[in-house]
Enzyme design. Structure first.
Site, PDB file in Angstrom:
ATOM      1  N   GLY A   9       0.723  -1.061   0.057  1.00  0.00           N
ATOM      2  CA  GLY A   9       0.015  -0.028   0.174  1.00  0.00           C
ATOM      3  C   GLY A   9       0.838   1.229  -0.048  1.00  0.00           C
ATOM      4  O   GLY A   9       2.133   1.381   0.437  1.00  0.00           O
ATOM      5  N   ARG A  13       0.000   9.659   3.591  1.00  0.00           N
ATOM      6  CA  ARG A  13      -0.371  10.660   4.667  1.00  0.00           C
ATOM      7  C   ARG A  13       1.172  10.926   5.270  1.00  0.00           C
ATOM      8  O   ARG A  13       1.070  11.607   6.143  1.00  0.00           O
ATOM      9  CB  ARG A  13      -1.367  10.002   5.690  1.00  0.00           C
ATOM     10  CG  ARG A  13      -2.821  10.699   4.936  1.00  0.00           C
ATOM     11  CD  ARG A  13      -3.776  10.385   6.062  1.00  0.00           C
ATOM     12  NE  ARG A  13      -4.391   9.157   5.997  1.00  0.00           N
ATOM     13  CZ  ARG A  13      -4.907   8.234   6.989  1.00  0.00           C
ATOM     14  NH1 ARG A  13      -5.266   9.018   8.218  1.00  0.00           N
ATOM     15  NH2 ARG A  13      -5.456   7.114   6.599  1.00  0.00           N
ATOM     16  N   LYS A  20       6.449   4.085   3.722  1.00  0.00           N
ATOM     17  CA  LYS A  20       6.052   4.129   4.951  1.00  0.00           C
ATOM     18  C   LYS A  20       6.375   2.893   5.918  1.00  0.00           C
ATOM     19  O   LYS A  20       6.738   3.371   7.185  1.00  0.00           O
ATOM     20  CB  LYS A  20       4.418   4.165   4.861  1.00  0.00           C
ATOM     21  CG  LYS A  20       3.613   3.839   6.105  1.00  0.00           C
ATOM     22  CD  LYS A  20       1.969   3.947   5.982  1.00  0.00           C
ATOM     23  CE  LYS A  20       1.649   2.701   5.782  1.00  0.00           C
ATOM     24  NZ  LYS A  20      -0.008   2.771   6.072  1.00  0.00           N
ATOM     25  N   GLY A 141     -13.020  -2.776   9.032  1.00  0.00           N
ATOM     26  CA  GLY A 141     -14.149  -3.755   8.729  1.00  0.00           C
ATOM     27  C   GLY A 141     -14.706  -4.243  10.052  1.00  0.00           C
ATOM     28  O   GLY A 141     -14.212  -4.249  11.108  1.00  0.00           O
ATOM     29  N   TYR A 367      41.458  15.189  21.817  1.00  0.00           N
ATOM     30  CA  TYR A 367      41.002  14.394  20.845  1.00  0.00           C
ATOM     31  C   TYR A 367      42.055  13.086  20.482  1.00  0.00           C
ATOM     32  O   TYR A 367      43.151  13.341  20.444  1.00  0.00           O
ATOM     33  CB  TYR A 367      40.944  15.354  19.476  1.00  0.00           C
ATOM     34  CG  TYR A 367      40.630  14.344  18.255  1.00  0.00           C
ATOM     35  CD1 TYR A 367      39.564  13.504  18.025  1.00  0.00           C
ATOM     36  CD2 TYR A 367      41.883  14.116  17.158  1.00  0.00           C
ATOM     37  CE1 TYR A 367      39.385  12.943  17.035  1.00  0.00           C
ATOM     38  CE2 TYR A 367      41.470  13.368  16.079  1.00  0.00           C
ATOM     39  CZ  TYR A 367      40.443  12.582  16.087  1.00  0.00           C
ATOM     40  OH  TYR A 367      40.141  11.804  14.983  1.00  0.00           O
TER      41      TYR A 367
HETATM   42  C1  UD1 Z   1      -8.502  -3.743   5.875  1.00  0.00           C
HETATM   43  C2  UD1 Z   1      -9.573  -4.764   6.072  1.00  0.00           C
HETATM   44  C3  UD1 Z   1     -10.528  -4.062   7.233  1.00  0.00           C
HETATM   45  C4  UD1 Z   1      -9.679  -3.908   8.580  1.00  0.00           C
HETATM   46  C5  UD1 Z   1      -8.510  -3.154   8.094  1.00  0.00           C
HETATM   47  C6  UD1 Z   1      -7.580  -2.961   9.681  1.00  0.00           C
HETATM   48  C7  UD1 Z   1     -10.067  -5.920   3.909  1.00  0.00           C
HETATM   49  C8  UD1 Z   1     -10.964  -5.307   2.635  1.00  0.00           C
HETATM   50  N1  UD1 Z   1     -10.276  -4.741   4.891  1.00  0.00           N
HETATM   51  O1  UD1 Z   1      -8.959  -2.379   5.331  1.00  0.00           O
HETATM   52  O2  UD1 Z   1     -11.384  -5.147   7.362  1.00  0.00           O
HETATM   53  O3  UD1 Z   1     -10.454  -3.517   9.451  1.00  0.00           O
HETATM   54  O4  UD1 Z   1      -7.694  -3.493   6.995  1.00  0.00           O
HETATM   55  O5  UD1 Z   1      -6.695  -2.123   9.341  1.00  0.00           O
HETATM   56  O6  UD1 Z   1      -8.975  -6.514   3.934  1.00  0.00           O
HETATM   57  N2  UD1 Z   1      -2.557  -3.651   1.017  1.00  0.00           N
HETATM   58  C9  UD1 Z   1      -1.729  -4.168  -0.052  1.00  0.00           C
HETATM   59  N3  UD1 Z   1      -2.236  -4.260  -1.264  1.00  0.00           N
HETATM   60  C10 UD1 Z   1      -3.454  -3.915  -1.642  1.00  0.00           C
HETATM   61  C11 UD1 Z   1      -4.349  -3.238  -0.560  1.00  0.00           C
HETATM   62  C12 UD1 Z   1      -3.885  -3.272   0.774  1.00  0.00           C
HETATM   63  O7  UD1 Z   1      -0.606  -4.570   0.047  1.00  0.00           O
HETATM   64  O8  UD1 Z   1      -4.151  -3.886  -2.675  1.00  0.00           O
HETATM   65  C13 UD1 Z   1      -1.911  -3.569   2.291  1.00  0.00           C
HETATM   66  C14 UD1 Z   1      -1.718  -2.287   2.749  1.00  0.00           C
HETATM   67  O9  UD1 Z   1      -0.571  -1.971   2.448  1.00  0.00           O
HETATM   68  C15 UD1 Z   1      -2.041  -2.373   4.388  1.00  0.00           C
HETATM   69  C16 UD1 Z   1      -3.009  -3.378   4.504  1.00  0.00           C
HETATM   70  O10 UD1 Z   1      -2.793  -4.071   3.244  1.00  0.00           O
HETATM   71  O11 UD1 Z   1      -0.718  -2.742   4.990  1.00  0.00           O
HETATM   72  C17 UD1 Z   1      -4.169  -3.022   4.619  1.00  0.00           C
HETATM   73  O12 UD1 Z   1      -4.450  -1.992   3.656  1.00  0.00           O
HETATM   74  P1  UD1 Z   1      -5.615  -0.751   3.996  1.00  0.00           P
HETATM   75  O13 UD1 Z   1      -6.009  -0.202   2.794  1.00  0.00           O
HETATM   76  O14 UD1 Z   1      -4.927  -0.197   5.277  1.00  0.00           O
HETATM   77  O15 UD1 Z   1      -6.619  -1.508   4.580  1.00  0.00           O
HETATM   78  P2  UD1 Z   1      -8.394  -1.391   4.256  1.00  0.00           P
HETATM   79  O16 UD1 Z   1      -8.553  -2.394   3.117  1.00  0.00           O
HETATM   80  O17 UD1 Z   1      -8.909  -0.199   4.502  1.00  0.00           O
END
Ligand code: UD1
Ligand code: CA
Length: 478
Positions: A9, A13, A20, A141, A367
């Protein structure tokens, strides 16, 4: 057992040129915290999913452990897609248990993963989700449960009804799942949701529909489920992790006078009866032995401190401080500084790439660069080891029990023999034989009347005149 660590991801921010997951708390990147946790849970194959800032993240993973499999997720189409990409990068589908975790949840411990696995196996579940009850579940979620309390689905915030949004039990995102089921389930995920993504969380509904047992492991310690999206969260979790680290060491017998101003990295080791005074940072692989006192206001990185040593108001890295030795106040230890047992590095002293023998002392304003100082030697105040000729660095040696005087310059390479002395203000360019006294400053010349002649009518001239008159009166009075 296989672990999949999601790290693809974006960290928008953070507003950072650094990925990150490569931001640090307690001396480890968030990514490393995640990898340490899965390794501690007994995983044999780890797959990291990389995407955003891929080069940086990938390089960091390889440096940490080249045996970690890296799967590239070109586009971040959701957590389900990320897991799919991870599974495809493996030679064969995992037949054991799979742990899915995130690289931006730095407080998650190996112990929590182990407990999650135990509850997963004991209950014979196909999927077990790590969940937590939080005050503000916005964005997470939600864990949906049937009338009997059994988990039925995970509903993403954006897809949830008002009733579902009222649920305060959230999906941490961390789960353990049967590998065969996971492989089949992620291949069938669809994007018919508010974000048009492949949700990993949809595997829960699929398992339930197939009549498979699904469970939730509720974690009381909510901090361990918290992710980092911005620098304020990074600081908050960093402070909490530090609170946990200082509490751990206090429980192990270390006195920490002010835990709030004491920062200790994850990899630091401390023995019982170490005392840490306020304003101290112990970083990297610093190791402090029994009975040593560190601080106040001291920063040590990768420093080995011996038993009973004292280190006051000091800044240093990659150095060794011997048993019962004393350092500071206001000392600067640079890489390769080694102080022997009962030795002393005193006030306003900088030491680099040098060995100071047992019981040897470098007490003031000095030194020491690229030098060998023998045991029991004493270096006078205001000494400079002139190690650099403008092109190359050279080494100098001071013998055992040598006593060098104040304001000396040792022009390297030069050797002062065992038991030799030097005179005050000497510039030592030639080797000094053992037991000799080296004096380089020429004999002192006093030019009588120079001030009266060259600086007449000054306060100095008047003071000199008064002293001369006074001396003359005393002589005539005798
Ligand atoms: C996800 C969960 C949600 C949970 C939340 C906790 C899903 C659909 N939702 O939310 O239920 O409450 O995490 O934080 O799983 N990432 C990838 N590739 C992607 C998308 C995400 O590697 O395509 C990684 C991100 O870098 C991150 C993690 O997965 O480390 C979670 O992604 P993020 O977008 O923060 O979480 P949500 O999808 O919002
Ligand atoms: Ca998302």
């Amino acid at each position: 057992m296989t672990a999949i660590v999601l790290a693809a991801g974006a960290g928008t921010r953070m507003k950072s040129a650094r990925a990150k997951v490569l931001h640090e708390i307690a001396g480890r990147t968030m990514l490393e915290h995640a990898l340490v946790a899965v390794a501690g849970a007994g995983v044999h194959t780890t797959v990291a999913v990389v995407g955003h800032d891929r080069e940086q993240v990938s390089e960091a993973i390889t440096a940490y452990d080249p045996s970690i499999v890296q799967a590239v997720q070109e586009q971040q189409n959701g957590t389900g897609h990320a897991v799919h990409v991870a599974l495809e990068s493996l030679d064969s589908a995992p037949d054991g248990t799979v742990i899915v975790t995130y690289a931006d949840v730095p407080l998650l411990s190996a112990q929590t993963l182990a407990e999650l696995l135990v509850s997963h196996r004991a209950a014979g579940h196909t999927v077990t989700i790590l969940t937590a009850e939080v005050d503000d579940p916005t964005g997470y979620g939600r864990i949906l449960r049937g009338p009997d309390g059994a988990v039925t689905a995970i509903r993403e915030h954006k897809d949830a009804s008002d009733d579902e949004r009222a649920v305060r039990e959230i999906n941490s995102g961390i789960l353990v799942v049967d590998g065969g089921f996971l492989t089949a389930a992620v291949a069938r995920l669809e994007t018919d949701n508010a974000q048009g993504e492949l949700y990993l969380t949809d595997i829960v509904g699929k398992a339930v529909a197939e009549g498979r047992p699904v469970g939730a492991h509720v974690l009381e310690d909510v901090w361990q489920t918290e992710g980092v999206n911005d620098r304020a969260q990074l600081a908050r979790l960093g402070a909490e992790l530090n609170r946990r680290i200082t509490a751990h060491w206090m429980a192990e017998g270390v006195t920490i006078v002010d835990p709030a101003t004491t920062w200790i990295d994850s990899a630091v080791t401390l023995e019982p009866d170490v005392t840490i005074l306020p304003g101290t940072q112990l970083l990297g692989a610093t190791a402090v032995a029994r009975g040593a006192t560190i601080g106040p206001d001291t920063t040590l990185r990768n420093i080995e401190v011996g038993t009973g040593a004292t280190v006051v108001r000091t800044h240093g890295s990659d150095a060794v401080i011997g048993d019962e030795a004393t350092v500071g106040p206001y000392a600067y230890l640079r890489p390769g500084a080694e102080l022997g047992a009962r030795g002393k590095i005193g006030t306003f002293v900088e030491v680099k790439n040098s060995t100071i023998g047992e019981g040897a002392k470098v007490p003031h304003l000095t030194y020491v660069g690229d030098a060998e100082i023998g045991e029991g030697a004493n270096i006078g105040a205001g000494t400079i080891f002139a190690n650099y000729d403008g092109v190359n660095k050279h080494r100098s040696t001071i013998g055992k029990h040598a006593k060098t005087s104040s304001n000396n310059t040792f022009v390297a390479p030069v050797t002062v023999g065992d038991g030799a002395f030097t005179g005050a203000g000497s510039t030592i360019r030639e080797d000094v034989p053992p037991g000799a006294l080296a004096v380089s400053a020429g004999a002192q010349r006093n030019i009588e009347g120079w001030v009266a002649d060259k600086r007449p009518d000054t306060a100095s001239a008047r003071a000199a005149r008064a002293a001369q008159d006074h001396a003359a009166e005393e002589t005539s009075g005798e």
